[in-house]
Design an enzyme around this catalytic site. Structure first.
Site, mmCIF file in Angstrom:
data_model
loop_
_atom_site.group_PDB
_atom_site.id
_atom_site.type_symbol
_atom_site.label_atom_id
_atom_site.label_comp_id
_atom_site.label_asym_id
_atom_site.label_seq_id
_atom_site.Cartn_x
_atom_site.Cartn_y
_atom_site.Cartn_z
ATOM 1 N N CYS A 141 0.822 -1.217 0.000
ATOM 2 C CA CYS A 141 0.000 0.000 0.000
ATOM 3 C C CYS A 141 0.852 1.261 0.000
ATOM 4 C CB CYS A 141 -0.944 -0.009 1.200
ATOM 5 S SG CYS A 141 -2.136 -1.365 1.108
ATOM 6 N N CYS A 163 -3.492 -0.470 -3.458
ATOM 7 C CA CYS A 163 -4.172 0.058 -2.277
ATOM 8 C C CYS A 163 -3.532 1.342 -1.779
ATOM 9 C CB CYS A 163 -4.186 -1.006 -1.173
ATOM 10 S SG CYS A 163 -2.587 -1.789 -0.904
#
Ligand SMILES: *[C@@H]1O[C@H](CO)[C@@H](O)[C@H](O)[C@H]1NC(C)=O
Ligand SMILES: *[C@@H]1O[C@H](CO)[C@@H](O)[C@H](O)[C@H]1NC(C)=O
Ligand SMILES: *[C@@H]1O[C@H](CO)[C@@H](O)[C@H](O)[C@H]1NC(C)=O
Length: 271
Positions: free
Chosen positions: A97, A178
């Site tokens: 992420c 993400c």
């Protein structure tokens, strides 16, 4: 009379000798060509395996056999993306992420950057991506070999061995994206967001707004043909799934190169 017979005999011996040499030459040439083909298959597997070993953490024989099953013995134009699903399930993309970096038409710059600054991860830095980056491979109907030449090119047919792999792997990489996600696009061309690219045709369509907060475009400029207000970038913003924010920064190529070569600079401060 005898002399004429002897001459004829010598002639026919010469001819037989010539044919024999010809046959030997043909056999040797065939053997060399066959040897080269087999050698190439072995070379391909050994590149694959050594990259796998270097990456670490995976069973390389098993990974090879899962990979091979996707295309072995198939017409190289009849290998749809789903063929690689087993490989991708065996080695799923690990989401990173806020550090995932997509790219289109900026391959050299982006990899120079991610190699020197390990804070960003491109598709080619993931396990499956690193195994096959820059390689060409295919088989043939009924064959048990992997060839590295004579394979269909990127746009010769839709479902070709190499293109299908990158489509499937990129879709999976995009689904895993993400947090804040970056993409390096090329500002020196008229369409940095090019409809035919994997980024436009596969990745953007697989972004998941439940996981992904924002797409930040790093528009690499040299000659500024496109800027952040260009139609091409507007199109990208329009095509993003609802709920994903959009940002764009124009960054000169020289700045990215400078930043990549300064190890102390934190990645976030490159643009
Ligand atoms: C490519 O494969 C897909 C399945 O993923 C199939 O639907 C499509 O018809 C194939 N295209 C061609 C041109 O063979
Ligand atoms: C952008 O595209 C041009 C033209 O294809 C190419 O010469 C240049 O190297 C690309 N820029 C980057 C940053 O890759
Ligand atoms: C961006 O490019 C357009 C042409 O595509 C131009 O009209 C505009 O002035 C440029 N904007 C900036 C801020 O340079």
């Amino acid at each position: 009379m005898e002399e004429a017979q002897m001459q004829r005999k010598t002639k026919s011996r010469k001819r037989r000798c010539f044919i024999l040499i010809l046959v030997i030459v043909i056999v040797v040439v065939c053997a060399v060509v066959l040897g080269l083909i087999l050698q190439r298959t072995r070379d391909f597997k050994s590149v694959f395996t050594s990259r796998c070993v270097e990456y670490g953490g995976y069973d390389c024989e098993k990974t090879w056999s899962t990979f091979e099953q996707a295309y072995m013995g198939k017409d190289p134009c009849q290998v749809p993306p789903e063929s690689y699903q087993a490989l991708i399930e065996a080695a799923p993309i690990k989401p990173a992420c806020n550090r995932m970096m997509f790219w289109s038409k900026t391959k050299d710059v982006v990899h120079d950057f991610t190699t020197k600054k390990e804070c960003y991860v491109t598709m080619e830095d993931t396990f499956v991506g690193s195994l096959l980056d820059g390689l060409t491979w295919c088989s043939k109907e009924g064959s048990k070999d992997t060839f590295t030449s004579g394979c269909p090119g990127w746009s010769d047919c839709v479902n070709n061995t190499v293109r299908s792999f990158w489509n499937q792997a990129s879709a999976s990489f995009a689904q895993a994206a993400c947090g804040k996600v970056s993409v390096m696009l090329n500002g020196s061309i008229a369409a940095p967001f090019s409809p035919g690219s994997i980024f436009a045709s596969v990745e953007v369509k697989n972004f998941n707004p439940a996981k992904m907060e924002k797409l930040e475009v790093v528009l690499v400029t040299q000659e500024t043909i496109s800027n952040c207000s260009s139609t091409s970038l507007k199109n990208l913003q329009k095509e993003l799934p609802q709920g994903i924010a959009f940002g764009c920064t124009e960054v000169p190529e020289s700045r990215i190169e400078d930043c990549a070569s300064q190890p102390d600079l934190p990645c976030g401060s490159c643009w």
